[in-house]
Design a protein around this motif. Structure first.
Motif, PDB file in Angstrom:
ATOM      1  N   ALA A 233       0.807  -1.221   0.000  1.00 15.13           N
ATOM      2  CA  ALA A 233       0.000   0.000   0.000  1.00 15.13           C
ATOM      3  C   ALA A 233       0.840   1.271   0.000  1.00 15.13           C
ATOM      4  O   ALA A 233       0.359   2.330  -0.417  1.00 15.13           O
ATOM      5  CB  ALA A 233      -0.934  -0.004   1.216  1.00 15.13           C
ATOM      6  N   GLN A 239      -0.802   3.763  -5.494  1.00 15.90           N
ATOM      7  CA  GLN A 239      -1.645   4.872  -5.055  1.00 15.90           C
ATOM      8  C   GLN A 239      -2.141   5.680  -6.252  1.00 15.90           C
ATOM      9  O   GLN A 239      -3.327   6.046  -6.324  1.00 15.90           O
ATOM     10  CB  GLN A 239      -0.862   5.759  -4.087  1.00 15.90           C
ATOM     11  CG  GLN A 239      -0.518   5.073  -2.771  1.00 15.90           C
ATOM     12  CD  GLN A 239       0.423   5.902  -1.918  1.00 15.90           C
ATOM     13  OE1 GLN A 239       0.758   7.038  -2.242  1.00 15.90           O
ATOM     14  NE2 GLN A 239       0.878   5.329  -0.812  1.00 15.90           N
ATOM     15  N   MET A 257      -7.621   2.143   0.873  1.00 19.31           N
ATOM     16  CA  MET A 257      -6.946   1.059   0.159  1.00 19.31           C
ATOM     17  C   MET A 257      -7.281  -0.285   0.792  1.00 19.31           C
ATOM     18  O   MET A 257      -7.486  -1.284   0.093  1.00 19.31           O
ATOM     19  CB  MET A 257      -5.437   1.307   0.139  1.00 19.31           C
ATOM     20  CG  MET A 257      -5.050   2.544  -0.664  1.00 19.31           C
ATOM     21  SD  MET A 257      -3.281   2.916  -0.613  1.00 19.31           S
ATOM     22  CE  MET A 257      -2.647   1.752  -1.815  1.00 19.31           C
ATOM     23  N   GLU A 258      -7.353  -0.329   2.106  1.00 20.73           N
ATOM     24  CA  GLU A 258      -7.704  -1.576   2.788  1.00 20.73           C
ATOM     25  C   GLU A 258      -9.136  -1.993   2.461  1.00 20.73           C
ATOM     26  O   GLU A 258      -9.427  -3.187   2.313  1.00 20.73           O
ATOM     27  CB  GLU A 258      -7.527  -1.404   4.303  1.00 20.73           C
ATOM     28  CG  GLU A 258      -6.061  -1.320   4.734  1.00 20.73           C
ATOM     29  CD  GLU A 258      -5.897  -1.025   6.213  1.00 20.73           C
ATOM     30  OE1 GLU A 258      -6.907  -0.659   6.865  1.00 20.73           O
ATOM     31  OE2 GLU A 258      -4.759  -1.134   6.711  1.00 20.73           O
ATOM     32  N   GLN A 261      -9.312  -3.560  -1.008  1.00 20.63           N
ATOM     33  CA  GLN A 261      -8.636  -4.857  -1.120  1.00 20.63           C
ATOM     34  C   GLN A 261      -9.515  -6.053  -0.794  1.00 20.63           C
ATOM     35  O   GLN A 261      -9.244  -7.165  -1.260  1.00 20.63           O
ATOM     36  CB  GLN A 261      -7.419  -4.895  -0.180  1.00 20.63           C
ATOM     37  CG  GLN A 261      -6.298  -3.960  -0.544  1.00 20.63           C
ATOM     38  CD  GLN A 261      -5.226  -3.932   0.536  1.00 20.63           C
ATOM     39  OE1 GLN A 261      -4.946  -4.938   1.176  1.00 20.63           O
ATOM     40  NE2 GLN A 261      -4.640  -2.775   0.749  1.00 20.63           N
TER      41      GLN A 261
END
Length: 280
Positions: A233, A239, A257-258, A261
């Motif tokens: 990440a 990004q 981002m988490e 995912q």
């Protein structure tokens, strides 16, 4: 040799050709791959004669089952790309996976090479990182049948910081490279045993080395060992790819981002790869 499709070797060659150390012939659809087997260098040539949906290859120079197995691992011939493609068709990355269908996660030719390369690439722009890596390998490595091999740990461990500074290494980066080689020579780091360990075990072991942080280990896990579920990440390229994919006016937060995912597991490495491809 025939394998299951889809597998787009032409996209593989395009990516490999960006590294000046790789010997790629786009016209012949071939690449020469340096292997170290039982500490002996060997060059194997792989040429595509099939298509993305019906992939087939001619192999020159591989004479043993060990060599063929190593080659298959590097080129990820045993990875079920069809299954991975179908998984991502149910996600918001479906357009990217359709555009780059059949792109495998090709490994660096040796985990040791990968670790050194990742350290060299830390905090550098990609163009200069490739130039610095090329200088390092051409200066201290060896050439066999027209193909360069990375300098082995026994060679690098004896180098002085000044030797690398002459190539435009920073002092700290030079120390890190030499330190890794010395750890291998002294036996405190066994590169060959990493394939038998879990991702977490490898993270704990490698981050004990000076100059090796989580980003470096994640890249070694992906491109040195072929682990399928990594998403670095902190990588600026990822990004930027996510910013473009989701039309954000700024880079995504770690929390965002988490959240993205969750639907991509257990193939986060492929999400990473295809996102990188989407901005190349």
């Amino acid at each position: 040799m025939k394998i299951a499709g889809p597998y787009n070797f032409d996209l593989v060659l395009d990516r490999l050709s960006l590294d000046p150390l790789n010997i790629v012939d786009l016209g012949k659809r071939s690449v020469k791959i340096p292997l170290i087997i039982d500490k002996k260098p060997k060059v194997v040539e792989v040429a595509a004669v099939g298509t993305t949906d019906d992939p087939e290859f001619l192999i020159s120079g591989a004479e043993s089952e060990v060599e063929l197995a190593r080659l298959a691992h590097i080129l990820q011939w045993d990875t079920p790309l069809a299954r991975i493609h179908e998984h991502f068709q149910q996600t918001d990355l479906a357009p990217i996976f359709s555009e780059h269908r059949g792109t495998p996660l090709i490994l660096d030719y040796d985990p040791y090479d990968c670790l050194l390369k990742c350290i060299i690439h830390q905090q550098l722009n990609l163009a200069f990182a490739r130039t610095l890596t090329e200088r390092f390998v051409r200066t201290f490595g060896t050439m066999v049948d027209g193909v360069y091999f990375y300098p082995q740990p026994e060679v690098v461990a004896k180098l002085k910081v000044e030797d690398l500074r002459e190539l435009q290494f920073s002092g700290r980066k030079a120390e890190y490279i030499i330190g890794v080689a010395q750890a291998i020579v002294e036996g405190t780091l066994d590169i060959d045993s990493l394939s038998e360990k879990t991702d977490d075990e490898i993270m704990k072991e490698l981050t004990k080395l000076r100059g090796v942080g989580p980003w470096t280990v994640q890249n070694v896990l992906m491109f040195g060992l072929g682990r399928p579920n990594l998403f670095p990440a902190a990588d600026i390229g990822l990004q930027n790819a996510l910013k473009k994919r989701y039309n954000l006016d700024r880079k995504p937060t770690i929390e965002e981002m988490e959240a993205y995912q969750k639907e991509w597991e257990p193939y986060l490495s492929y999400a990473s790869l295809y996102l990188w491809r989407s901005i190349e």
